[in-house]
Motif scaffolding. Structure first.
Motif, short mmCIF file in Angstrom:
data_model
loop_
_atom_site.label_atom_id
_atom_site.label_comp_id
_atom_site.label_asym_id
_atom_site.label_seq_id
_atom_site.Cartn_x
_atom_site.Cartn_y
_atom_site.Cartn_z
N LEU A 12 34.00 41.93 38.22
CA LEU A 12 33.38 41.28 39.38
C LEU A 12 34.10 39.97 39.71
O LEU A 12 34.34 39.66 40.89
N ALA A 13 34.41 39.21 38.67
CA ALA A 13 35.13 37.95 38.88
C ALA A 13 36.49 38.21 39.52
O ALA A 13 36.90 37.51 40.46
N ALA A 14 37.19 39.22 39.03
CA ALA A 14 38.50 39.57 39.60
C ALA A 14 38.36 39.97 41.06
O ALA A 14 39.17 39.59 41.91
N GLY A 15 37.31 40.75 41.37
CA GLY A 15 37.08 41.17 42.74
C GLY A 15 36.81 40.00 43.67
O GLY A 15 37.31 39.97 44.81
N LEU A 16 36.05 39.01 43.20
CA LEU A 16 35.78 37.83 44.02
C LEU A 16 37.05 37.04 44.28
O LEU A 16 37.28 36.57 45.40
N CYS A 17 37.88 36.90 43.26
CA CYS A 17 39.14 36.17 43.45
C CYS A 17 40.04 36.90 44.46
O CYS A 17 40.66 36.27 45.33
N ALA A 18 40.10 38.22 44.34
CA ALA A 18 40.89 38.99 45.30
C ALA A 18 40.34 38.86 46.70
O ALA A 18 41.10 38.70 47.67
N ALA A 19 39.00 38.89 46.83
CA ALA A 19 38.38 38.74 48.15
C ALA A 19 38.67 37.35 48.73
O ALA A 19 38.91 37.21 49.93
N GLY A 20 38.66 36.33 47.85
CA GLY A 20 39.00 35.00 48.32
C GLY A 20 40.42 34.92 48.84
O GLY A 20 40.71 34.22 49.82
N GLY A 21 41.33 35.65 48.19
CA GLY A 21 42.70 35.68 48.68
C GLY A 21 42.82 36.36 50.03
O GLY A 21 43.48 35.85 50.94
N LEU A 22 42.15 37.49 50.19
CA LEU A 22 42.22 38.22 51.46
C LEU A 22 41.56 37.45 52.60
O LEU A 22 41.96 37.57 53.76
N THR A 23 40.54 36.64 52.27
CA THR A 23 39.85 35.85 53.30
C THR A 23 40.82 34.89 53.98
O THR A 23 40.66 34.57 55.17
N ALA A 24 41.82 34.42 53.24
CA ALA A 24 42.78 33.49 53.84
C ALA A 24 43.56 34.11 54.98
O ALA A 24 44.15 33.38 55.79
N LEU A 25 43.59 35.44 55.05
CA LEU A 25 44.32 36.09 56.12
C LEU A 25 43.50 36.20 57.41
O LEU A 25 44.01 36.60 58.45
N ALA A 26 42.20 35.84 57.33
CA ALA A 26 41.32 35.93 58.50
C ALA A 26 41.82 34.99 59.60
O ALA A 26 42.17 33.84 59.37
#
Length: 390
Positions: free
Chosen positions: A373-387
């Protein structure tokens, strides 16, 4: 004579940068992040505190944000006062953790100790700028910012060598006091710091960009911060509880994290090559892989995966925080300090939420699932930067 004066200023600047690095090392690597490092030993020696470790992690991230807000209003006018507040809160917090007799007082001590970093970073910026020659200013600030990794390594060494948790935190309180004195000394009589200048005319109001320019990095920081909280608060506890690394070697995990964090000095080169959004994605991706590595270590009992995961986490996190500084400078060039404070508060807010959430979930989910779950949140945080990217 001119050469002698220049040499003296260079030596003074080098000393101030080294002292600033030590203050960051003490307030961040020890007083702020030390609770997660010592979680296995705290749980073993003082089991009544185990259930509040998540709340303690949230407390230090929250207090850091509070101190950063207060510092933003104080240190531009009185940077020396900011240095003293950083030292006083860090020392008080360390002493409190060493002797806290109840869970409530333990959380309160962690809350106070977490404020040290929030005061230290903003206060050191004008001090270093005043003491160091202009051409060496950027290099000096980089030296200061490397203090977090140095402090994490130092805390790992203390954890490995100390006879008890109380003795370790008492020693770290002494380190915080000594680092504060070292950072305050070169600034004590400076006439070019804000507090020493006559206020004949009010300073110009800094020009800030639109708030919407900070929206994407702030949201990304909250999400990635929540994912990073698992390792900061519970990483060593999960790894030692799984048997991947013996409890008596927990300090080595923190040393691995700190050594990886030294790579954070390459953040500027990464951003020049990939841009702020690209650099953020690389660093958040490193955090996600690190979380997966910790998950493998607790599921398979792999010491190698544990050390590798912690080292990669250190590199990713130090890079991540560096990217936030550069992002703020890019979108708010007239008020980079205020923009950095906003983004760091967003990061700490995510970490506070993550600490509470993972603390509540520890009894419900398998440790490997938590790491996923922690890894998924970090990955989601990275993808959010592309918004919103054009």
């Amino acid at each position: 004579m001119v050469g002698t004066t220049v040499d003296r200023r260079a030596a003074s600047g080098l000393g101030a940068a080294a002292a600033g690095m030590l203050l960051i090392a003490a307030t961040y690597g020890m007083a702020r992040f030390g609770v997660g490092l010592f979680a296995p030993r705290i749980g073993a020696k003082r089991p009544e505190l185990t259930d509040v470790l998540g709340w303690a992690g949230a407390a230090q991230f929250t207090s850091y944000s509070l101190a950063a807000v207060l510092a933003a209003r104080l240190v531009d006018r009185r940077p020396r006062a900011g240095l003293l507040l950083a030292g006083a809160t860090a020392v008080t917090g360390c002493l409190g953790v060493a002797i806290a007799p109840t869970p409530a007082l333990f959380v309160l001590a962690v809350f106070v100790g977490g404020m040290g970093g929030g005061f230290a970073s903003p206060a050191l910026v004008p001090v270093i700028d005043a003491v160091v020659a202009p051409r060496a200013g950027a290099a000096a600030q980089s030296v200061v910012n490397s203090g977090t990794a140095v402090g994490v390594i130092g805390a790992g060494v203390v954890a490995s060598a100390a006879a008890s948790v109380g003795a370790a935190w008492l020693f770290m309180a002494l380190v915080c006091a000594a680092a504060t004195a070292a950072a305050w000394w070169p600034a004590r009589a400076r006439g070019d710091l804000p507090a020493a200048r006559p206020a004949a005319t009010p300073p110009a109001r800094p020009v800030r960009g639109p708030w919407r320019l900070l929206a994407v990095p702030a949201v990304a920081a909250v999400i990635a911060g929540a994912g990073s909280a698992l390792i900061w608060t519970f990483g060593p506890l999960l790894i030692t509880a799984s048997g991947a690394v013996p409890a008596e070697r927990v300090g080595r995990l923190w040393i691995a994290l700190g050594l990886g964090g030294v790579l954070g000095v390459l953040t500027g080169a990464l951003v020049r090559r990939s841009g702020t959004r690209g650099g953020w994605c690389w660093c958040a991706g490193a955090l996600a892989v690190a979380g997966a590595g910790v998950g493998v270590s607790v599921a398979a009992g792999s010491a190698g995966a544990a050390y590798a995961g912690m080292a990669l986490f250190g590199a990713g996190y130090m890079g991540l925080s560096g990217v936030l500084i550069l992002w703020a400078r890019q979108v708010w060039p007239g008020s980079a300090g205020a923009g950095t404070s906003v983004l760091f508060i967003a990061l700490a807010t995510g970490q506070a939420l993550g600490s509470v959430g993972f603390g509540l979930a520890r009894d419900l989910l398998d440790p490997a699932v938590l790491a996923g779950l922690a890894a998924g949140l970090c990955a989601a945080g990275g993808l959010t930067a592309l918004a919103g990217r054009r």
